[in-house]
Every structure is written in C-alpha cells, then in structure tokens.
Motif scaffolding. Structure first.
Motif, mmCIF file in Angstrom:
data_model
loop_
_atom_site.group_PDB
_atom_site.id
_atom_site.type_symbol
_atom_site.label_atom_id
_atom_site.label_comp_id
_atom_site.label_asym_id
_atom_site.label_seq_id
_atom_site.Cartn_x
_atom_site.Cartn_y
_atom_site.Cartn_z
ATOM 1 N N THR A 81 47.562 53.310 36.090
ATOM 2 C CA THR A 81 47.163 52.410 35.003
ATOM 3 C C THR A 81 45.647 52.497 34.814
ATOM 4 N N ASN A 113 49.029 41.435 47.827
ATOM 5 C CA ASN A 113 49.479 40.077 48.110
ATOM 6 C C ASN A 113 49.464 39.297 46.792
ATOM 7 N N PRO A 114 50.589 38.797 46.311
ATOM 8 C CA PRO A 114 51.933 38.924 46.865
ATOM 9 C C PRO A 114 52.489 40.334 46.658
ATOM 10 N N PRO A 168 55.997 41.377 43.519
ATOM 11 C CA PRO A 168 55.844 41.924 42.158
ATOM 12 C C PRO A 168 55.479 43.414 42.167
ATOM 13 N N GLN A 169 54.706 43.839 43.185
ATOM 14 C CA GLN A 169 54.353 45.260 43.302
ATOM 15 C C GLN A 169 55.589 46.103 43.566
ATOM 16 N N ILE A 174 58.636 45.494 42.653
ATOM 17 C CA ILE A 174 59.423 45.632 41.421
ATOM 18 C C ILE A 174 58.812 46.737 40.559
ATOM 19 N N LYS A 175 57.480 46.739 40.469
ATOM 20 C CA LYS A 175 56.795 47.766 39.681
ATOM 21 C C LYS A 175 57.033 49.155 40.293
ATOM 22 N N LYS A 212 60.294 50.386 39.312
ATOM 23 C CA LYS A 212 60.283 50.800 37.902
ATOM 24 C C LYS A 212 59.649 52.178 37.748
ATOM 25 N N PRO A 255 40.415 46.093 45.599
ATOM 26 C CA PRO A 255 41.705 45.419 45.523
ATOM 27 C C PRO A 255 42.779 46.175 46.297
ATOM 28 N N GLY A 256 43.591 45.441 47.015
ATOM 29 C CA GLY A 256 44.727 46.048 47.705
ATOM 30 C C GLY A 256 44.370 46.777 48.985
ATOM 31 N N GLY A 266 54.732 44.759 34.643
ATOM 32 C CA GLY A 266 54.461 44.272 35.986
ATOM 33 C C GLY A 266 52.994 44.456 36.323
ATOM 34 N N PRO A 267 52.616 44.024 37.533
ATOM 35 C CA PRO A 267 51.194 43.980 37.868
ATOM 36 C C PRO A 267 50.581 45.357 38.113
ATOM 37 N N CYS A 268 49.277 45.456 37.962
ATOM 38 C CA CYS A 268 48.545 46.639 38.389
ATOM 39 C C CYS A 268 48.277 46.502 39.879
ATOM 40 N N THR A 273 45.733 43.293 41.904
ATOM 41 C CA THR A 273 45.948 41.886 42.273
ATOM 42 C C THR A 273 45.449 41.613 43.690
ATOM 43 N N ARG A 274 44.775 40.511 43.879
ATOM 44 C CA ARG A 274 44.332 40.091 45.232
ATOM 45 C C ARG A 274 44.697 38.641 45.410
ATOM 46 N N GLU A 275 45.461 38.343 46.411
ATOM 47 C CA GLU A 275 45.880 36.969 46.702
ATOM 48 C C GLU A 275 46.370 36.271 45.435
ATOM 49 N N GLY A 276 47.080 37.002 44.615
ATOM 50 C CA GLY A 276 47.629 36.400 43.400
ATOM 51 C C GLY A 276 46.633 36.233 42.275
ATOM 52 N N THR A 279 51.617 37.565 38.747
ATOM 53 C CA THR A 279 52.011 36.709 39.860
ATOM 54 C C THR A 279 52.701 35.476 39.284
ATOM 55 N N TYR A 339 56.081 36.433 37.872
ATOM 56 C CA TYR A 339 57.026 36.663 38.968
ATOM 57 C C TYR A 339 57.540 35.336 39.519
ATOM 58 N N MET A 380 62.322 41.071 34.880
ATOM 59 C CA MET A 380 61.109 41.794 35.235
ATOM 60 C C MET A 380 61.442 43.224 35.633
#
Ligand code: SF4
Ligand code: SF4
Lengths: 294, 221
Positions: A106, A164-165, A168-169, A171-172, A175, A230-231, B158-160, B163-166, B179, B182, B194
C-alpha cells in the motif's frame, strides 16, 4: 542461468532475499556495488519504492539494473504515488523488460516522508494491486479491455505479524492471499515465540512466508524503531544486549543477533525463509549470512 | 449538525491579498464560522482592529445570519451604500459564503479563511470529518464507519501495516479507522463483511464539479 525466484520458492529450499534502496539522485555507484555484493548470495533482491515516502531513484530503474547485473529482482510497487493507469503501465513495462517478481505494498503515508505536501494517490490498495496483476495475466486491464500481449508475475505482499491489534491484519493477510499473493515477506520480527504463533496460523495458507530481519546497528536505533516504525517491536532483552556491546562493536552485535535469529528460524523451519533488511548497511549482509551458517 | 470547518488565514497572507486596497468592508457569518470561532462577531471585530492598526480604513462590517443562504442578497442590499464605498470585501465566512457574495456583487472579494472540510460537530468546538461525499456509500459494509474518509489512506479492504496500538500511522491520537471497523463488525457478528474483497473504487460516480437537478416531475417543493 540462476533459478527464477518462482522456481526457488517451489524448490522447498530455505529462501533468503535481501533488499537495496535506490539512491537519492543519479549516482548509481553505491547501489551497483550493493547489487554486485548481494546478487549471488541471495535468491532475489527487493528494490524499495520511495521507502518511507522519501523521493528516490525509481524501483523500476533499480530492478532493471539488477537484471543487467545478472541478479533476480523483486520490484516493490506501492500504491501511494500512482493511480491504476500508471501502476498497470509500469507492470507492462516491467514485464516487457524481463522483470518477473513484484511485491505489492500500500505504501507509507505521504506525511512521514520528505514531500509532505504532495497528494497521496491510493487509488488501489495492496490487495487490489495483486488482483490487478492476476487480471492482466488473463489478458485484461482494470477497465475491462483486452491486452495485446499479457504479463506473468510471481507476486507477493507483506504482513505485519507484530501489529496490534493483530486480527484486522490477519483478515487483510487472507484477502491478499485470495487476491493472488504467492509469497509474503513480513515486517521485521524480533520475538520468535510470537512469530511461531503467527506461523501456526499462517501455515494453513498456500503461500511461502519469509520472515523479515532488520539489522540492529545500535541500542538507540532499536529504541528509535520501537518509537517510530509502525509494526516493529524490539524486545527489551535485545536492546539490553545491544547496549551491553563494547564501544565500537554494536554493529558486530547486530550482525550476530541477526545471524542467530536466521539460524534458529532455519534449523526449526519456522517458516520458508528470511528477508534481510540491512537499511543502508548492505555490505554486511554476507557477514550476516556467514553468522547464520548459510 | 454538519458544519463547514474553517481556519483563519495568517495576517501576512490577508495583507498580501488585500494589496493596495485601503477601504475594506468585512463580512462574517453567524453559522459555522461562529462555531469555529473564525468569522463570528468577535473575530470580525478583532479583524477590524488589526486592519486599522495596519492603516486600512474599515468602512463597515456585517455578520450575515447564514452567509451561504440566498437571503444574503437582501442583507447585502440593506448595506449597499456602505459596501459600495469599499474597494474590497474581506469575507470571514467559509468558501460557500464567499462565493455566494461574489456571485451577487461586482466587487473584489477576499477570503479571510481557509475552508478545510465538511465536518460533524461532536462536542462544543470539536469537529470531525466523517464523510467526503464519495458518491458510493459503503458504510453498510463497514459498521457505519467511513473508511474512505476516516482512514488516512482511504483504504477499503482493511488496515495498512502502519497501525500501532489501534491508532493511525500518521497520528498516535487518531484511531485507526480499521481498528474501529473491526471492533464494530466483531460486536455485530459481521466480520464476514470485512473478509469480502472490495474492488477498486469508482472515483467518477459524479464527475467533478458535481451538478444535480431534481427532475421536474419528482419535485415536491
Ligand atoms: S463511503 Fe464514506 S465518503 Fe462515501 S458517501 Fe459513505 S460516508 Fe461518505
Ligand atoms: S493506520 Fe489505519 S487509519 Fe491509518 S492509514 Fe493505516 S489503515 Fe488507515
């Protein structure tokens, strides 16, 4: 003739990839040197695409250089800077010039980079870019038009197992696989126990997974990554280990840690291989591999 | 309530835009800009003072009830003589108000504000952009939360990885849209939504600039 990356993925061998960052400017000397250093000791070399949203020499040009030098390039493509016309055109061009591997991303936000006022495109996302590749392979573009001459790519994507969380990752991630990812290079991992948990879930999918290894160069660098990347989560024990290294030998310690992690991943076969990111210190990748016993 | 969210331009920029116009008439608005504290009566009076300090002649000022409304025309007519003495109108409303006035009067207009987005007022002095009017609403599949607008990258699958701690990659204070989506879908037992792949968006549902006419036979007003 070296094996294609697709063949290496299928071989069942432990796979090692690494990456090279194109320069900011037209002086290609250092990059050419890094490519020469890496091309025979890794299965493929990723070419980063305006990493961290910093404008650089294009990944497409760098991937051509890898080809010219007899290496196997993995073209990184982010959705941040180009709309679907430009992305598809670049894929046609890459294929026509012998590039066979693409990593779909992305892309980081524009605002973290060095052209903070630019417009981010994000016309497609990484899973849509993967789907676009599979569509081009069928001889159609995203507009539904027939192509005169198609493409065929080994396409991959990334996942962040430390996010975190995490749900959702995941699920992506699923996909991306459904959209056509054949291999996954992960964001940096440092906690192998957590990574084992991720792998016990990821194993159910028909995709090769390469664990991301980012070389630690100092304790402050590790702390910086924890704060800003991030991550990425470097555990305190590793930061302490880096900090305890005698003055002037922090890089050596980082090489040792990276080598140790790779060895453990390989011996236990936790996943299918590793992707080494030395971020500017590409010349030490052979040492990391030696340390890992590869 | 939805609001047009504005921020005052710097005095340097306002001075540059005013250039050598010396006789100024200031127009504010009693609606969104009053709530944003960018163009209500107090701000109009402050502006008057600042311009006078900078040696400009403020011929008069006016705070319209709703600058973007058509009754603005009447309010302008009532103040016609003062306005006609001014060389320029410095307009402290959102761009809708500025354009409403510009269409009504043959007079130079200068916006004193930047119009940022159409936002929802969630609390006093707190505005959030929640919809960017994309033309194909997908929030039926995202738990009523708009990722096109509230995800910084407008991602719909969905997210990239940022994301950090939501929170979002661009701001540790901002919730990551995905987040929230979700969590909402999980509570609704609808995570399958989703998992569904969303194809590339149509960005030309209503080609810019948007124009819409209610068909004659469907008009109820
Ligand atoms: S998807 Fe978002 S931007 Fe589009 S109409 Fe719905 S709420 Fe507005
Ligand atoms: S962190 Fe979340 S909200 Fe921010 S850009 Fe990424 S997916 Fe969108």
């Amino acid at each position: 003739m070296a094996a294609s990356f697709k063949e290496t993925l299928a071989s069942g061998k432990f796979i090692v990839t690494s990456e090279v960052g194109p320069p900011k400017g037209t002086n290609l000397e250092k990059m050419i040197h890094h490519i020469a250093l890496l091309k025979d000791c890794v299965a493929a070399i990723n070419l980063t695409d305006h990493q961290s949203s910093v404008m650089r020499y294009p990944s497409l040009g760098a991937a051509l250089l890898v080809k010219e030098q007899g290496g196997e390039p993995i073209l990184q493509m982010t959705c941040r800077d180009r709309n679907r016309l430009a992305l598809q055109a670049d894929l046609l061009f890459a294929y026509s010039r012998g590039i066979r591997n693409v990593l779909c991303l992305t892309g980081d936000s524009i605002v973290v980079g060095d052209h903070k006022e630019a417009r981010g495109v994000f016309d497609l996302d990484s899973s849509q870019l993967l789907a676009a590749i599979r569509l081009l392979e069928k001889g159609k573009d995203l507009g539904g038009n027939e192509l005169d001459g198609t493409v065929s790519f080994c396409a991959g994507a990334i996942v962040t197992p430390e996010a975190n969380p995490l749900e959702p990752q995941l699920i992506k991630f699923e996909k991306k696989i459904e959209a056509g990812a054949e291999f996954i290079q992960t964001q940096a991992i440092y906690d192998l126990d957590k990574f084992r948990d991720f792998m016990s879930y990821a194993r159910q999918f028909p995709v090769k997974i390469l664990a991301g290894i980012i070389l630690l160069t100092s304790a402050p660098m590790a702390r910086y990554m924890n704060k800003n990347v991030p991550g990425v989560r470097v555990p305190q024990e590793l930061i302490d280990e880096m900090a305890a290294a005698p003055k002037g030998s922090a890089l050596g310690k980082g090489i040792e840690i990276a080598g140790r992690m790779i060895r453990e991943i390989k011996e236990e076969r936790i996943c299918d291989g590793v992707h080494i990111m030395a971020i500017g210190k590409e010349e030490v990748v052979p040492e990391i591999l030696k340390e890992a016993g590869l | 309530m939805i609001r047009s969210i504005t921020r005052q331009k710097s005095m340097e920029e306002i001075e540059r835009l005013l250039g050598d116009y010396s006789r100024v008439f200031i127009i504010g608005c009693g609606t969104c800009v009053t709530l944003c504290c960018t163009g209500g009566l107090p701000e109009v009076l402050q502006m008057k003072e600042k311009l006078e300090v900078a040696n400009r002649l403020v011929i008069g000022y006016l705070v319209l009830p709703v600058a973007c409304d058509e009754i603005t025309q009447e309010a302008l007519a009532v103040n016609q003589s003062a306005i006609s003495e001014a060389q320029v109108l410095l307009i402290m409303t959102c761009a809708f108000g500025v354009q409403t006035v510009a269409r009504r009067l043959e007079r130079a207009v200068i916006p004193a504000l930047d119009t940022l987005f159409i936002g929802k007022e969630r609390g006093l002095g707190e505005f959030h952009e929640v919809c960017s009017q994309c033309g194909i609403c997908i929030i039926g599949e995202t738990g009523g939360i708009c990722p096109v607008t509230t995800c910084h990258k407008g991602l719909v699958n969905g997210p990239c990885g940022g994301t950090r701690e939501g929170k979002c990659e661009i701001d540790p204070q901002k919730d990551c849209a995905w987040t929230l989506i979700y969590q909402r879908l999980e509570n609704l037992g609808k995570l399958d939504l989703m998992r569904r792949y969303q194809g590339p968006r149509n960005h030309q549902v209503a080609p810019r600039p948007g124009v819409f006419f209610v068909p004659q036979e469907e008009r109820s007003i």
